[in-house]
Write a protein that holds these residues in place. Structure first.
Motif, PDB file in Angstrom:
ATOM      1  N   GLU A 201      10.180   3.678   3.815  1.00 15.66           N
ATOM      2  CA  GLU A 201       9.452   4.930   4.311  1.00 15.66           C
ATOM      3  C   GLU A 201       8.662   5.863   2.768  1.00 15.66           C
ATOM      4  OE1 GLU A 201      11.977   6.903   6.548  1.00 15.66           O
ATOM      5  OE2 GLU A 201      11.750   5.588   8.315  1.00 15.66           O
ATOM      6  N   GLY A 202       9.211   5.266   1.852  1.00 13.47           N
ATOM      7  CA  GLY A 202       9.030   6.200   0.468  1.00 13.47           C
ATOM      8  C   GLY A 202       7.937   5.217  -0.211  1.00 13.47           C
ATOM      9  N   LEU A 203       7.339   4.202   0.266  1.00 14.56           N
ATOM     10  CA  LEU A 203       6.403   3.301  -0.288  1.00 14.56           C
ATOM     11  C   LEU A 203       5.089   3.521   0.491  1.00 14.56           C
ATOM     12  CD1 LEU A 203       8.647   0.145  -1.090  1.00 14.56           C
ATOM     13  CD2 LEU A 203       8.175   2.128  -2.528  1.00 14.56           C
ATOM     14  N   PRO A 204       4.262   4.553  -0.103  1.00 13.70           N
ATOM     15  CA  PRO A 204       2.955   4.704   0.753  1.00 13.70           C
ATOM     16  C   PRO A 204       2.111   3.460   1.012  1.00 13.70           C
ATOM     17  CG  PRO A 204       2.881   5.592  -1.371  1.00 13.70           C
ATOM     18  CD  PRO A 204       4.244   5.107  -1.180  1.00 13.70           C
ATOM     19  N   SER A 205       1.889   2.573   0.158  1.00 15.17           N
ATOM     20  CA  SER A 205       1.167   1.560   0.204  1.00 15.17           C
ATOM     21  C   SER A 205       1.578   0.186   0.937  1.00 15.17           C
ATOM     22  CB  SER A 205       0.595   1.068  -1.032  1.00 15.17           C
ATOM     23  OG  SER A 205      -0.039   2.102  -1.866  1.00 15.17           O
ATOM     24  N   LEU A 206       2.941   0.403   1.288  1.00 11.09           N
ATOM     25  CA  LEU A 206       3.526  -0.848   1.910  1.00 11.09           C
ATOM     26  C   LEU A 206       3.164  -1.290   3.299  1.00 11.09           C
ATOM     27  CD1 LEU A 206       6.053  -2.666   1.338  1.00 11.09           C
ATOM     28  CD2 LEU A 206       7.342  -1.076   2.795  1.00 11.09           C
ATOM     29  N   CYS A 207       2.685  -2.613   3.413  1.00 14.61           N
ATOM     30  CA  CYS A 207       2.302  -3.022   4.692  1.00 14.61           C
ATOM     31  C   CYS A 207       2.976  -4.235   5.032  1.00 14.61           C
ATOM     32  CB  CYS A 207       0.721  -3.530   4.535  1.00 14.61           C
ATOM     33  SG  CYS A 207       0.165  -4.641   3.075  1.00 14.61           S
ATOM     34  N   ALA A 208       3.761  -4.837   4.270  1.00 11.22           N
ATOM     35  CA  ALA A 208       4.529  -6.162   4.571  1.00 11.22           C
ATOM     36  C   ALA A 208       5.904  -6.088   3.910  1.00 11.22           C
ATOM     37  CB  ALA A 208       3.753  -7.294   4.296  1.00 11.22           C
TER      38      ALA A 208
END
Length: 165
Positions: free
Chosen positions: A95-102
């Motif tokens: 949740e703290g990684l705004p660019s995370l998609c996978a």
């Protein structure tokens, strides 16, 4: 190791003995991780780089590394020897990684623990064959074909499941 630019978070289970001794992710030179992830980011020379450079290249490519297990007891390095595993706070991390998609799981143990810890989540979850030399039933070339699927998540902007344009 993950930051705001992390698009793919690769999760192992728990560092093995050589990794702990070297204080490096995937520190066993027989582990295929650095070869496999190098192929994903288009850097077949990645295994030959010093550890700090490898981490910098991964970060620059949008890949983060973490473990699904925060603490456990284990003799040796085999996942089958893990006892009393406490899962890492993966949902909070993601949740703290705004660019995370996978989120990719390096091996079955990582996937079993990680999927349970994440529950229903908005990210693409990808089970990968273990890069460990202990998972010798699958040749490295075949593992590579599975790992290359991660390239799709490093390309142009992706929608998370359930998102609408």
């Amino acid at each position: 190791m993950a930051d705001a630019g992390t698009r793919i978070l690769v999760l192992g289970s728990l560092p093995g003995a050589q990794s702990l001794t070297r204080q490096q992710y995937y520190g066993n030179p027989r582990n295929g991780f650095w070869y496999l992830i190098g192929e994903v980011i288009g850097r077949p020379d990645l295994p030959a780089q010093c550890y700090a450079e490898r981490l910098q290249l991964l970060t620059g490519a949008g890949i983060g590394l973490w473990d699904t297990i925060a603490s456990a007891h284990r003799k040796g390095s085999l996942d089958t020897a893990i006892r009393d595993a406490e899962p890492a706070a993966l949902a909070e991390l993601a949740e703290g990684l705004p660019s995370l998609c996978a989120i990719a799981f390096n091996g079955a143990k990582s996937a079993a623990i990680g999927r349970k810890a994440l529950g229903a989540c908005p990210w693409h979850l990808i089970d990968l064959p273990s890069s460990s030399p202990a998972h010798a039933a699958m040749p490295l070339a075949e593992k590579r074909e599975h790992w290359l699927a991660l390239r799709d998540f490093l390309a142009a902007p992706l929608e998370l499941p359930g998102q609408r344009p």
